[in-house]
Design a protein around this motif. Structure first.
Motif, PDB file in Angstrom:
ATOM      1  N   ARG A 121       8.242  -8.810 -21.251  1.00 24.54           N
ATOM      2  CA  ARG A 121       6.931  -8.476 -20.697  1.00 24.54           C
ATOM      3  C   ARG A 121       6.392  -9.611 -19.831  1.00 24.54           C
ATOM      4  O   ARG A 121       5.641  -9.393 -18.876  1.00 24.54           O
ATOM      5  N   GLU A 122       6.789 -10.844 -20.138  1.00 23.70           N
ATOM      6  CA  GLU A 122       6.311 -11.979 -19.366  1.00 23.70           C
ATOM      7  C   GLU A 122       7.110 -12.188 -18.083  1.00 23.70           C
ATOM      8  O   GLU A 122       6.676 -12.918 -17.199  1.00 23.70           O
ATOM      9  N   VAL A 123       8.268 -11.573 -17.993  1.00 29.03           N
ATOM     10  CA  VAL A 123       8.990 -11.554 -16.720  1.00 29.03           C
ATOM     11  C   VAL A 123       8.310 -10.592 -15.754  1.00 29.03           C
ATOM     12  O   VAL A 123       8.195 -10.858 -14.551  1.00 29.03           O
ATOM     13  N   LEU A 124       7.808  -9.491 -16.270  1.00 28.98           N
ATOM     14  CA  LEU A 124       7.192  -8.466 -15.435  1.00 28.98           C
ATOM     15  C   LEU A 124       5.763  -8.801 -15.025  1.00 28.98           C
ATOM     16  O   LEU A 124       5.345  -8.496 -13.904  1.00 28.98           O
ATOM     17  N   ALA A 125       5.008  -9.426 -15.918  1.00 29.04           N
ATOM     18  CA  ALA A 125       3.575  -9.612 -15.681  1.00 29.04           C
ATOM     19  C   ALA A 125       3.254 -10.365 -14.387  1.00 29.04           C
ATOM     20  O   ALA A 125       2.341  -9.959 -13.650  1.00 29.04           O
ATOM     21  N   PRO A 126       3.955 -11.467 -14.053  1.00 30.19           N
ATOM     22  CA  PRO A 126       3.609 -12.157 -12.804  1.00 30.19           C
ATOM     23  C   PRO A 126       3.819 -11.310 -11.558  1.00 30.19           C
ATOM     24  O   PRO A 126       3.178 -11.567 -10.526  1.00 30.19           O
ATOM     25  N   THR A 127       4.695 -10.325 -11.615  1.00 34.49           N
ATOM     26  CA  THR A 127       4.906  -9.457 -10.454  1.00 34.49           C
ATOM     27  C   THR A 127       3.687  -8.581 -10.202  1.00 34.49           C
ATOM     28  O   THR A 127       3.532  -8.041  -9.097  1.00 34.49           O
ATOM     29  N   ARG A 128       2.849  -8.428 -11.207  1.00 33.94           N
ATOM     30  CA  ARG A 128       1.644  -7.597 -11.087  1.00 33.94           C
ATOM     31  C   ARG A 128       0.381  -8.437 -10.911  1.00 33.94           C
ATOM     32  O   ARG A 128      -0.727  -7.896 -10.797  1.00 33.94           O
ATOM     33  N   TYR A 129       0.550  -9.739 -10.918  1.00 31.99           N
ATOM     34  CA  TYR A 129      -0.588 -10.650 -10.770  1.00 31.99           C
ATOM     35  C   TYR A 129      -0.786 -10.980  -9.295  1.00 31.99           C
ATOM     36  O   TYR A 129       0.145 -11.392  -8.612  1.00 31.99           O
ATOM     37  N   GLU A 130      -1.987 -10.795  -8.809  1.00 33.73           N
ATOM     38  CA  GLU A 130      -2.300 -11.093  -7.419  1.00 33.73           C
ATOM     39  C   GLU A 130      -3.137 -12.374  -7.361  1.00 33.73           C
ATOM     40  O   GLU A 130      -4.260 -12.412  -7.861  1.00 33.73           O
ATOM     41  N   PHE A 131      -2.568 -13.396  -6.756  1.00 32.10           N
ATOM     42  CA  PHE A 131      -3.263 -14.671  -6.632  1.00 32.10           C
ATOM     43  C   PHE A 131      -4.193 -14.633  -5.426  1.00 32.10           C
ATOM     44  O   PHE A 131      -3.760 -14.451  -4.288  1.00 32.10           O
ATOM     45  N   ASP A 132      -5.486 -14.805  -5.696  1.00 32.81           N
ATOM     46  CA  ASP A 132      -6.501 -14.810  -4.647  1.00 32.81           C
ATOM     47  C   ASP A 132      -7.030 -16.237  -4.511  1.00 32.81           C
ATOM     48  O   ASP A 132      -7.807 -16.700  -5.355  1.00 32.81           O
ATOM     49  N   PRO A 133      -6.632 -16.960  -3.471  1.00 35.81           N
ATOM     50  CA  PRO A 133      -7.039 -18.360  -3.333  1.00 35.81           C
ATOM     51  C   PRO A 133      -8.551 -18.567  -3.337  1.00 35.81           C
ATOM     52  O   PRO A 133      -9.037 -19.596  -3.824  1.00 35.81           O
ATOM     53  N   THR A 134      -9.292 -17.602  -2.828  1.00 36.36           N
ATOM     54  CA  THR A 134     -10.738 -17.785  -2.713  1.00 36.36           C
ATOM     55  C   THR A 134     -11.412 -17.908  -4.075  1.00 36.36           C
ATOM     56  O   THR A 134     -12.487 -18.500  -4.176  1.00 36.36           O
ATOM     57  N   ARG A 135     -10.784 -17.359  -5.114  1.00 31.33           N
ATOM     58  CA  ARG A 135     -11.378 -17.433  -6.458  1.00 31.33           C
ATOM     59  C   ARG A 135     -11.367 -18.857  -7.011  1.00 31.33           C
ATOM     60  O   ARG A 135     -12.100 -19.162  -7.959  1.00 31.33           O
ATOM     61  N   PHE A 136     -10.528 -19.738  -6.443  1.00 33.66           N
ATOM     62  CA  PHE A 136     -10.351 -21.077  -7.007  1.00 33.66           C
ATOM     63  C   PHE A 136     -10.921 -22.180  -6.121  1.00 33.66           C
ATOM     64  O   PHE A 136     -10.792 -23.355  -6.446  1.00 33.66           O
ATOM     65  N   GLU A 137     -11.575 -21.800  -5.030  1.00 33.73           N
ATOM     66  CA  GLU A 137     -12.068 -22.801  -4.090  1.00 33.73           C
ATOM     67  C   GLU A 137     -13.162 -23.677  -4.681  1.00 33.73           C
ATOM     68  O   GLU A 137     -13.387 -24.791  -4.200  1.00 33.73           O
ATOM     69  N   ASP A 138     -13.865 -23.188  -5.697  1.00 36.27           N
ATOM     70  CA  ASP A 138     -14.931 -23.962  -6.326  1.00 36.27           C
ATOM     71  C   ASP A 138     -14.508 -24.556  -7.664  1.00 36.27           C
ATOM     72  O   ASP A 138     -15.364 -25.067  -8.404  1.00 36.27           O
ATOM     73  N   LEU A 139     -13.213 -24.507  -7.976  1.00 38.26           N
ATOM     74  CA  LEU A 139     -12.723 -25.083  -9.228  1.00 38.26           C
ATOM     75  C   LEU A 139     -12.520 -26.586  -9.014  1.00 38.26           C
ATOM     76  O   LEU A 139     -11.443 -27.042  -8.627  1.00 38.26           O
ATOM     77  N   THR A 140     -13.575 -27.350  -9.264  1.00 36.07           N
ATOM     78  CA  THR A 140     -13.572 -28.780  -8.946  1.00 36.07           C
ATOM     79  C   THR A 140     -13.038 -29.646 -10.087  1.00 36.07           C
ATOM     80  O   THR A 140     -13.022 -30.875  -9.960  1.00 36.07           O
ATOM     81  N   THR A 141     -12.612 -29.047 -11.181  1.00 34.72           N
ATOM     82  CA  THR A 141     -12.041 -29.808 -12.291  1.00 34.72           C
ATOM     83  C   THR A 141     -10.878 -30.662 -11.791  1.00 34.72           C
ATOM     84  O   THR A 141      -9.979 -30.152 -11.108  1.00 34.72           O
ATOM     85  N   PRO A 142     -10.863 -31.969 -12.090  1.00 32.32           N
ATOM     86  CA  PRO A 142      -9.730 -32.807 -11.677  1.00 32.32           C
ATOM     87  C   PRO A 142      -8.426 -32.216 -12.201  1.00 32.32           C
ATOM     88  O   PRO A 142      -8.303 -31.951 -13.401  1.00 32.32           O
TER      89      PRO A 142
END
Length: 263
Positions: free
Chosen positions: A183-204
């Motif tokens: 199931r963990e081989v398949l799951a990333p194929t269904r995950y859509e990475f949206d860069p804009t969601r992380f633009e404010d993630l300022t955690t070092p």
């Protein structure tokens, strides 16, 4: 093992050891909390270590229906249960869970990500045939062969690194958990990475990569390097996706150096 209840009620187990600022460790596909045993001792000298069993592994519970988002909530639930800001370290699939958990909690001080399986420009390997073959091997009573197939084809682990994994004490635990690997081989194929969601993630953030890792994993680190506003990259020269096993002292030194840095 201690447990915390996740959002959907699933019990997530973790082992707490050491003393100092909290460090939460999130393992990758096929592993459980024991994958960190090879490097945990030096961390315990500086930090209170929380080594998680992700859902379906070890002492943690599971749910009838699997969704990647529940894993994000699991990690965030553990982080939020700790009374002070947490350093979150995730490897591989656990790094993807940690990245998304960072958007679901305000209790992080630092973030360490080692090659999350994010598909950049459809770079994630084709897995349908691999999954079919893994399922056939598993149903034929050959779980170890199914696990080795995953490491060789999807994770693209070099032979020397695979030998190191197979020689580790927790290899039988990995074989026993092979039903969750599919199931963990398949799951990333269904995950859509949206860069804009992380633009404010300022955690070092420390981004870890191996010079010999699969191209899609190195692409993921390069993408995060351009997206996350407060990060630096360390490349383990001559190593791949599991430097904790092939170069444990180097891995520990790089992580501890980052943890000592002022935010």
């Amino acid at each position: 093992m201690e447990t915390i209840s996740s959002v959907d009620g699933t019990q997530i187990a973790y082992e707490r050891t050491g003393s100092g600022p909290p460090l939460v460790l999130v393992h990758g596909t096929s592993a459980d909390h024991t994958r960190w045993d090879v490097v945990r001792s030096p961390f315990e000298e500086h930090n209170t270590v929380y080594a998680i069993d992700r859902r379906g592994r070890g002492e943690s519970g599971d749910a009838t229906d699997y969704a990647l988002e529940r894993e994000f909530e699991d990690v965030a639930a553990v982080v939020d249960s700790i009374a002070e800001p947490v350093i979150l370290l995730g490897h591989s699939y656990g790094a993807l869970c940690s990245l998304e958990a960072a958007l679901r909690t305000d209790n992080l001080s630092k973030l360490v990500l080692y090659e999350p399986p994010i598909s950049v420009d459809d770079s994630y390997p084709e897995t349908e045939d691999v999954v079919t073959e893994m399922e056939a091997l598993y149903e034929d009573g050959k779980p170890e062969d199914a696990l080795v197939l995953f490491f060789r084809t999807v994770a693209s682990v070099p032979p020397a690194e695979l030998d190191a994994l197979r020689g580790a004490p927790n290899w039988p635990n990995r074989v026993a958990a092979v039903n969750t690997v599919i199931r963990e081989v398949l799951a990333p194929t269904r995950y859509e990475f949206d860069p804009t969601r992380f633009e404010d993630l300022t955690t070092p953030t420390l981004l870890l990569s191996g010079s010999e890792s699969a191209p899609y994993l190195k692409d993921a680190i390069e993408e995060l390097r351009t997206v996350l506003p407060n990060n630096r990259v360390v490349v383990f020269d001559g190593h791949a996706h599991a430097a904790m096993n092939t170069a444990p002292d180097l891995f520990v030194d790089e992580v501890l150096a980052f943890l000592r840095e002022s935010s």
